[in-house]
Design a protein around this motif. Structure first.
Motif, PDB file in Angstrom:
ATOM      1  N   ALA A 154       0.848  -1.209   0.000  1.00  0.00           N
ATOM      2  CA  ALA A 154       0.000   0.000   0.000  1.00  0.00           C
ATOM      3  C   ALA A 154       0.876   1.248   0.000  1.00  0.00           C
ATOM      4  N   ASP A 157       2.292   1.831  -3.519  1.00  0.00           N
ATOM      5  CA  ASP A 157       1.346   2.492  -4.424  1.00  0.00           C
ATOM      6  C   ASP A 157       1.052   3.922  -3.980  1.00  0.00           C
ATOM      7  N   ASN A 158       1.118   4.163  -2.669  1.00  0.00           N
ATOM      8  CA  ASN A 158       0.925   5.526  -2.175  1.00  0.00           C
ATOM      9  C   ASN A 158       2.100   6.420  -2.600  1.00  0.00           C
ATOM     10  N   HIS A 162       1.574   9.767  -4.832  1.00  0.00           N
ATOM     11  CA  HIS A 162       1.985  11.108  -4.423  1.00  0.00           C
ATOM     12  C   HIS A 162       3.292  11.547  -5.093  1.00  0.00           C
ATOM     13  N   ARG A 177       1.068  -8.157  -3.583  1.00  0.00           N
ATOM     14  CA  ARG A 177       0.264  -8.275  -2.370  1.00  0.00           C
ATOM     15  C   ARG A 177       0.077  -9.750  -2.035  1.00  0.00           C
ATOM     16  N   LEU A 191      -4.772  -2.845 -11.010  1.00  0.00           N
ATOM     17  CA  LEU A 191      -5.188  -2.054  -9.861  1.00  0.00           C
ATOM     18  C   LEU A 191      -4.985  -0.574 -10.133  1.00  0.00           C
ATOM     19  N   GLY A 192      -5.419   0.247  -9.204  1.00  0.00           N
ATOM     20  CA  GLY A 192      -5.268   1.694  -9.366  1.00  0.00           C
ATOM     21  C   GLY A 192      -6.247   2.293 -10.351  1.00  0.00           C
ATOM     22  N   LEU A 193      -7.324   1.554 -10.668  1.00  0.00           N
ATOM     23  CA  LEU A 193      -8.336   2.069 -11.584  1.00  0.00           C
ATOM     24  C   LEU A 193      -9.287   3.013 -10.835  1.00  0.00           C
ATOM     25  N   ASP A 198      -7.864   7.676  -7.307  1.00  0.00           N
ATOM     26  CA  ASP A 198      -7.800   6.288  -6.849  1.00  0.00           C
ATOM     27  C   ASP A 198      -6.499   5.576  -7.180  1.00  0.00           C
ATOM     28  N   GLY A 199      -5.485   6.313  -7.551  1.00  0.00           N
ATOM     29  CA  GLY A 199      -4.204   5.642  -7.736  1.00  0.00           C
ATOM     30  C   GLY A 199      -3.726   5.643  -9.165  1.00  0.00           C
TER      31      GLY A 199
ATOM     32  N   MET B 110      -6.985  -1.112  11.909  1.00  0.00           N
ATOM     33  CA  MET B 110      -5.555  -0.853  11.849  1.00  0.00           C
ATOM     34  C   MET B 110      -5.188   0.186  10.779  1.00  0.00           C
ATOM     35  N   LEU B 114      -2.547   3.324  11.297  1.00  0.00           N
ATOM     36  CA  LEU B 114      -1.278   3.442  10.586  1.00  0.00           C
ATOM     37  C   LEU B 114      -1.230   4.706   9.727  1.00  0.00           C
ATOM     38  N   VAL B 179      -9.493  -5.427   3.088  1.00  0.00           N
ATOM     39  CA  VAL B 179      -8.114  -5.341   3.591  1.00  0.00           C
ATOM     40  C   VAL B 179      -8.142  -4.344   4.747  1.00  0.00           C
ATOM     41  N   LEU B 181      -6.258  -1.967   5.759  1.00  0.00           N
ATOM     42  CA  LEU B 181      -5.214  -0.979   5.491  1.00  0.00           C
ATOM     43  C   LEU B 181      -5.836   0.157   4.675  1.00  0.00           C
ATOM     44  N   ASN B 182      -5.105   1.252   4.570  1.00  0.00           N
ATOM     45  CA  ASN B 182      -5.500   2.336   3.675  1.00  0.00           C
ATOM     46  C   ASN B 182      -4.790   2.105   2.351  1.00  0.00           C
ATOM     47  N   ASP B 183      -5.506   1.618   1.353  1.00  0.00           N
ATOM     48  CA  ASP B 183      -4.848   1.193   0.120  1.00  0.00           C
ATOM     49  C   ASP B 183      -5.709   1.563  -1.082  1.00  0.00           C
ATOM     50  N   ARG B 184      -5.649   2.844  -1.442  1.00  0.00           N
ATOM     51  CA  ARG B 184      -6.559   3.358  -2.469  1.00  0.00           C
ATOM     52  C   ARG B 184      -6.425   2.645  -3.799  1.00  0.00           C
ATOM     53  N   ALA B 185      -5.238   2.066  -4.070  1.00  0.00           N
ATOM     54  CA  ALA B 185      -5.025   1.408  -5.359  1.00  0.00           C
ATOM     55  C   ALA B 185      -5.914   0.178  -5.523  1.00  0.00           C
ATOM     56  N   LEU B 186      -6.498  -0.301  -4.416  1.00  0.00           N
ATOM     57  CA  LEU B 186      -7.373  -1.476  -4.503  1.00  0.00           C
ATOM     58  C   LEU B 186      -8.862  -1.106  -4.557  1.00  0.00           C
ATOM     59  N   ARG B 187      -9.163   0.192  -4.617  1.00  0.00           N
ATOM     60  CA  ARG B 187     -10.581   0.589  -4.640  1.00  0.00           C
ATOM     61  C   ARG B 187     -11.300   0.049  -5.867  1.00  0.00           C
ATOM     62  N   PHE B 554      -3.628   6.551   2.069  1.00  0.00           N
ATOM     63  CA  PHE B 554      -2.653   7.229   2.919  1.00  0.00           C
ATOM     64  C   PHE B 554      -2.356   8.620   2.354  1.00  0.00           C
ATOM     65  N   SER B 555      -1.992   9.526   3.238  1.00  0.00           N
ATOM     66  CA  SER B 555      -1.535  10.850   2.811  1.00  0.00           C
ATOM     67  C   SER B 555      -0.100  10.744   2.287  1.00  0.00           C
TER      68      SER B 555
END
Lengths: 575, 575
Positions: A154, A157-158, A162, A177, A191-193, A198-199, B110, B114, B179, B181-187, B554-555
């Motif tokens: 995560a 990808d974050n 950024h 993953r 992913l990231g769609l 959203d990434g 969690m 995090l 998941v 976690l904060n994982d925007r790529a999996l939205r 995540f920021s």
């Protein structure tokens, strides 16, 4: 835990589940107390389970270290030859002889347990307790490994999202993953769609948690500080200049370490006969070294006369990595090796029978044919030779099955006697420690001798040559054929200073060769290495010599469709 | 645990982490013993943590049930008004008055821990211990929820892959993956790629584990058998004929139940002053009901004079669902309600200040302006009215902050006295239970009165009318505007027999309205419901009245980049 001289009264239970249910669980504090562990280092985690604090238990006493015993096997049939039951039976047998003995095993992965009938807690009267907790979650270590692994994913990808420095190349991200399930639909994803918020769209995949490099790191770390350093070295991908980017650079290694603090504590459980069992870490046996943790072995050796551990797959796979990866990392010297064989596996290696996992054995395999023992015995002789390549002479354990013929046992004894090796029949599945006493005596005797252990190769040997040496000396290949890209990568890593790492070759475990159809001891073949990868955190380079699937799928009728609770709330069909 | 009449000597620690570190943890068996729990129902799970066996502890004694106290709040500012610290402080205050009191709270997720500084263990001298374990993994319940959820997802895709009956429509699969976690790529992902052996390509997504319907089910189930039935009713998608397909039909409900057996046991912990705390389940407060588990409340009510629990967000959100979803499912009747307010939140609702989560409060908000209390007080009066709509009169708890002005406290007291409500200042963050004694006295008195509790709506009221009633009676809307597709679905479910379920409206928690910019008590607006969904396992229908994000990101500088271990192996920057 005084030894008992007589065979135990059978409880009447015959299947694994009934035997486990009929067993009386001792309080885990009592098991820890018998091991002499200081109470403050033992944290109970539910009935019959405790976590052991390594910071307290590494070098906490000045008692001589115990003898270090590895259980491995000849090349197995698809259902396996019973290394786990033998390791459990052996400590029960050693205990009956008046020794303290601890077994150290890998933690099972939940996906396969839910997919196929059969957990990883041994069988018959050589089982671990409590079975249900071991097979599902235990103390959450696999979940912690998954969380730490996926946190890094995560954050990668974050980082990409950024556009943080160093700027990652989205086409060169290696860190995938994980999920602790059989979920083929996640093998290949995009992913990231979803749009700009959203990434960054890219290809990705999931592997099973046991295949995570974090799991290999957990197994090889010898302290919290070492864990922290290894996690920092994990390589997640390349930047825009083609330079490797690490978890340290992503800023994830500290949080990953904190997520793994509880998981770094080995889990103490017990066998049916209340011998101590340490379950800790469960790395894959193909793309990783397939051995339980160094920390658990250290603790067990410090507290018992014998620490018995198991390495995944046959001696060409798990034992070779035990010697050259795990022992190299730990500095521990093995004192004895048990090589598990079965009548059926020896006859299978004659090439005269078809054995399929999950299906009954063919009738032909069950008929009395001692001559087939000699035909298939070439595999056993080669695996004995593979142990001897490391300076040790194994004890052969014949894991007894109902329907075995005495003439076939005699054939095995004759075969191995011809190369100066002792074989003992072990009926630990039927009889528990009582059935493993002869084996335990032989192992205790073998462990008394001075160890002539040595690595197969020195650190300085170049990576490609290390692979050549394993392929020729252990597998019996004529040489290795590297794909040109693989050769280039090895050269690059050699230049970058990774050349002193040990190597791990991922191939089928069903043959000494890379072709699972080739039984016995194949010769006149070359090992094809199509790809190599760097596990910089775990500290080894691995080669892919075959199709290695890192995320299983469920069958059309997986075990999980039958697992349930009954009207009393008891679990059914989990074993 | 005798009451202490005097203010405790400060330990000198001032920040949350130092206070937690300076605290002395009592053995959890001692906490359980003080509660009178039978030893066989208490399973220690590491230092200071135990799981409680509900099969033993539901109706295990014939002691009168304790008083049931809900802690809710006025419409909060982005950083929140301190419901958790107030609930913890209140049980510590009740304990000082000589009562036994247990606090029941949700387990933190969690991912947010995090991502942002700030766990979910209270603050100052009203904290839970052990902080680190609570914030990360605890006893693995969230991981078990994730595993059960994702097992169903894997089995759904496996069902599709093997074309099992009933044949699923791949375009109409509602069950996603989760998941923690904060994982925007999996939205938003595409899965099942890679070819014929790797699944059926389709769109999918991940949500955070707290958003899983399995989590809502865990919170609402009152026994293992009830859990099993609810899981069987989960709807995963539609078949080729447009009929709903359940987890029971996929064959997953049994294995999911077995995966959740340990998670169904509430976690016993302690506050800084050794009051018992039950942490169990953590469903989202928007698309789910946002309340901790029914089982924990049953156990706490059976063992203590007072069970204090908290509902997510303001009284229009968490309290409304506590009354109409949770109490409807449990049959439990609340005896008292605490409505938490702060000077800053009341002044914020005057509309004169900008407050942003993670940034310091504006200076203007800290200046003495009692007249702003009356301006913002319309929100408080409306939330008091919302509690009264259920037959209960709240006690207002003024959660004290440094820099509050006595004139502002007086203004709050005057305001609520005008509608017959008592307000008490509580300094539990600074002073622990000592600072919450006045509040505890007021709550104990309020709980003595006979409860006139009633639901806001009867089971028989049609689903759309239930939503109308919440919108008009609680939120202060003029009515609801349903998207036509939402109206159709409600009609369908009404015909299919789901019409007796309660409803849950997902909207912003930062306003009584669906527009987070509207402070105070907005009027002259209508609630837009763009989509409705059926949580057939949890047992409610929910409406989306706003953009609800179910997987955070995540920021550019998340907390996890700073969390680490120091040279002693102690965790840093996790609080």
């Amino acid at each position: 835990m005084a030894p008992e001289a007589t065979k135990p009264a059978p409880t009447g239970a015959t299947d694994n589940l009934s035997i486990a249910r009929a067993a009386r669980l001792w309080p885990i504090e009592e098991i820890a107390h018998h091991l002499g562990l200081p109470g403050e280092a033992v944290e109970p985690y539910g009935r019959g389970i405790a976590k052991l604090d390594p910071t307290t238990l590494l070098n906490w006493n000045d008692r001589p270290r115990g003898r270090y015993v590895l259980v491995t096997s000849m090349t197995p049939t698809p259902p396996g030859e019973g290394k786990t039951t033998t390791a459990i039976g052996l400590v029960q047998g050693l205990q009956r002889l008046g020794h303290t003995a601890t077994v150290a095993l890998r933690q099972p992965s939940m996906g396969p347990t839910l997919g196929l009938k059969g957990g990883a807690t041994g069988g018959g009267y050589s089982q671990l307790l409590p079975m249900e907790r071991i097979n599902l979650h235990l103390t959450g270590d696999l979940h912690a490994v998954g969380a730490a692994h996926n946190l890094l994913a995560a954050m990668v990808d974050n980082h990409l999202y950024h556009r943080l420095a160093p700027e990652l190349d989205p086409r060169e991200i290696y860190w995938q993953r994980v999920v602790d399930l059989n979920d083929r639909a996640l093998r290949h994803i995009v992913l990231g769609l979803g749009g700009a918020g959203d990434g960054v769209p890219r290809q990705g995949s999931f592997e099973i948690t046991a295949a995570s490099e974090v799991m290999a790191v957990l197994a090889l770390a010898d302290s919290l500080a070492d864990l922290r350093q290894r996690l920092g070295r994990l390589i997640v991908g390349l930047d825009r200049d083609g330079q490797a980017v690490t978890a340290e650079q992503i800023g994830a290694a500290g949080a990953m370490t904190v997520l793994l603090k509880e998981a770094l504590k080995p889990n103490l459980l017990q066998t049916l006969e209340h011998a101590p069992a340490l379950l800790h870490a469960g790395p894959f046996g193909n793309i990783a070294h397939g051995n339980s943790s160094i920390i658990a072995d250290h603790i067990g050796l410090g507290a018992s006369d014998f620490l018995v551990t198991e390495a995944g797959f046959g001696a060409d796979m798990g034992a070779e990595r035990f010697f050259n990866i795990k022992c190299r990392a730990s500095g521990l010297i093995p004192d004895a090796v048990v090589l598990v064989v079965t009548v059926r596996a020896l006859k299978y290696h004659s090439g005269r029978h078809q054995v399929v996992a999950g299906q009954p054995l063919p009738a032909s395999l069950l008929a009395e044919h001692p001559e087939e023992i000699h035909e298939g015995g070439v595999n056993l002789l080669k695996q004995i030779d593979n142990i001897r390549a490391h300076g040790l002479t194994p004890v052969v354990a014949i894991n007894a099955f109902p329907g075995d013929h005495p003439s076939e046992y005699a054939a095995i004894r004759d075969l191995v006697a011809s190369v100066g090796v002792r074989a003992e029949v072990s009926t630990h599945v039927r009889d528990g420690g009582y059935g493993a006493q002869a084996l335990a005596e032989a192992v205790a005797e073998a462990a008394e001798a001075d160890s002539n252990f040595d690595f197969l190769y020195p650190d300085e040997l170049p990576l490609a040559d290390k692979m050549e040496r394993i392929a020729t000396r252990i597998y019996g290949a004529d040489g290795v054929d590297f794909a040109s890209r693989a050769r280039e990568r090895l050269d690059t890593w050699q230049q970058q200073g990774y050349g002193t790492l040990p190597v791990c070759i991922a191939k089928t475990h069903l043959s000494l060769s890379s072709d699972q159809q080739q039984l016995g001891a194949p010769s006149g073949w070359r090992l094809p290495v199509r790809e190599v990868r760097l596990s910089a955190g775990a500290g080894f380079v691995y080669a892919l010599a075959g199709d290695i699937r890192t995320l299983p799928g469920f069958s059309a009728s997986p075990a999980c469709t039958r697992i349930d609770i009954d009207e009393n709330g008891d679990t059914v069909n989990l074993y």
